[in-house]
Design a protein around this motif. Structure first.
Motif, mmCIF file in Angstrom:
data_model
loop_
_atom_site.group_PDB
_atom_site.id
_atom_site.type_symbol
_atom_site.label_atom_id
_atom_site.label_comp_id
_atom_site.label_asym_id
_atom_site.label_seq_id
_atom_site.Cartn_x
_atom_site.Cartn_y
_atom_site.Cartn_z
ATOM 1 N N ARG A 152 -91.605 27.511 -55.600
ATOM 2 C CA ARG A 152 -92.414 26.304 -55.467
ATOM 3 C C ARG A 152 -91.988 25.424 -54.298
ATOM 4 N N HIS A 183 -97.381 21.931 -52.761
ATOM 5 C CA HIS A 183 -98.750 21.490 -52.981
ATOM 6 C C HIS A 183 -99.013 21.410 -54.474
ATOM 7 N N ILE A 184 -99.481 20.260 -54.925
ATOM 8 C CA ILE A 184 -99.737 20.044 -56.344
ATOM 9 C C ILE A 184 -101.084 20.646 -56.707
ATOM 10 N N TYR A 206 -102.133 20.898 -60.030
ATOM 11 C CA TYR A 206 -102.683 20.206 -61.200
ATOM 12 C C TYR A 206 -101.719 19.090 -61.580
ATOM 13 N N SER A 207 -102.243 17.934 -61.895
ATOM 14 C CA SER A 207 -101.407 16.797 -62.275
ATOM 15 C C SER A 207 -102.115 16.016 -63.368
ATOM 16 N N GLU A 208 -101.327 15.558 -64.329
ATOM 17 C CA GLU A 208 -101.890 14.789 -65.442
ATOM 18 C C GLU A 208 -100.863 13.782 -65.906
ATOM 19 N N ASN A 209 -101.287 12.567 -66.100
ATOM 20 C CA ASN A 209 -100.435 11.513 -66.620
ATOM 21 C C ASN A 209 -100.655 11.421 -68.118
ATOM 22 N N GLY A 217 -95.635 12.309 -66.280
ATOM 23 C CA GLY A 217 -96.577 13.080 -65.489
ATOM 24 C C GLY A 217 -96.217 14.556 -65.474
ATOM 25 N N TRP A 218 -97.185 15.368 -65.721
ATOM 26 C CA TRP A 218 -96.982 16.818 -65.668
ATOM 27 C C TRP A 218 -97.639 17.329 -64.394
ATOM 28 N N LYS A 219 -96.875 18.095 -63.616
ATOM 29 C CA LYS A 219 -97.381 18.620 -62.356
ATOM 30 C C LYS A 219 -97.193 20.131 -62.323
ATOM 31 N N MET A 250 -97.245 23.122 -59.678
ATOM 32 C CA MET A 250 -97.190 23.346 -58.248
ATOM 33 C C MET A 250 -97.839 24.677 -57.892
#
Length: 238
Positions: free
Chosen positions: A94, A99-100, A102-105, A191-193, A195
């Motif tokens: 990674r 580069h992200i 998917y991201s979710e708070n 936050g879940w990311k 990569m």
């Protein structure tokens, strides 16, 4: 020889990490790849020689037993090793292209925390670790209270030589660390990311880490046994 082979394995791990850092340089990748293959091959050759010939000479009794274990032991070993290798390959890959994907708070959604971060999960984890350490303490007290020459210090020294104690102690420390972090960051947004990673690099990192695990585990086992068998006491105080 085993010290040299362990150093060779350590160099192989360093080569793998640096190769992922210098992944843009074709020449660096080639040289580091050759170094990785060479050092792993040295360790693998040692394992073939040691378990095929030398182990039977220095310890006929243990060598005659072979690799005792049930099919469930081998399945557990494969599953745990596969999880660790997959996580390691993802972490190595990674960094190539941060580069992200998917991201979710989670704080913005009504998503319940994972069980290992919930209050019941943390309570069970901490309780299990504390009970394990209390059983060790009770064992020391019981051992020292029985008639015999053993003192409290000798009992502690004997305990520090027992590998399972370090596993229990590590579980205790990690449980306290997890509980403290969860409590200190209870009001923080989570936050879940996910990569984005290169699939080809991930595959080859997975293969190379699997090679390190397959060669490294028997190598470290041989090193531990020979270290215990060696005459290190001759170098102590007279």
């Amino acid at each position: 020889m085993t010290i040299g082979v362990v150093i060779s394995l350590s160099l192989a791990a360093v080569f793998l990490v640096v190769q992922n850092i210098e992944w843009r340089s074709r020449r660096a990748r080639l040289l580091l790849g050759i170094g990785f293959a060479t050092t792993v091959l040295l360790a693998a050759s040692f394992c073939v020689w040691y378990y095929g010939m030398e182990f039977h000479r220095i310890s006929p009794d243990l060598a005659a037993a072979g690799f005792p274990g049930t099919w469930l032991d081998w399945v557990d070993t494969a599953v745990i090793t596969g999880i660790l290798v997959t996580a390691g390959a993802y972490r190595l890959t990674r960094h190539h292209n941060p580069h992200i994907l998917y991201s979710e708070n989670l704080s913005e959604n009504s998503v319940a925390p994972a069980f290992h971060e919930s209050v019941p999960g943390l309570t069970l984890l901490g309780f299990a670790a504390i009970v394990d350490m209390i059983s060790w303490a009770k064992g020391i007290i019981k051992f020292t209270s029985t008639p015999g020459p053993a003192t409290m210090w000798e009992s502690i020294v004997a305990l520090l030589r027992y590998p399972y104690f370090y596993l229990s102690f590590a579980v205790l420390i990690l449980s306290i660390q997890l509980c403290w972090r969860r409590w200190s960051r209870r009001n923080d947004s989570v936050g879940w990311k996910l990569m984005a990673i290169d699939r080809a690099w991930f595959f080859w990192n997975w293969v190379r880490l699997a090679m390190l695990a397959i060669v490294g585990l028997p190598t470290l086992s041989a090193y531990s046994f020979i270290y215990w068998l060696g005459p290190w006491y001759l170098y102590g105080p007279k």
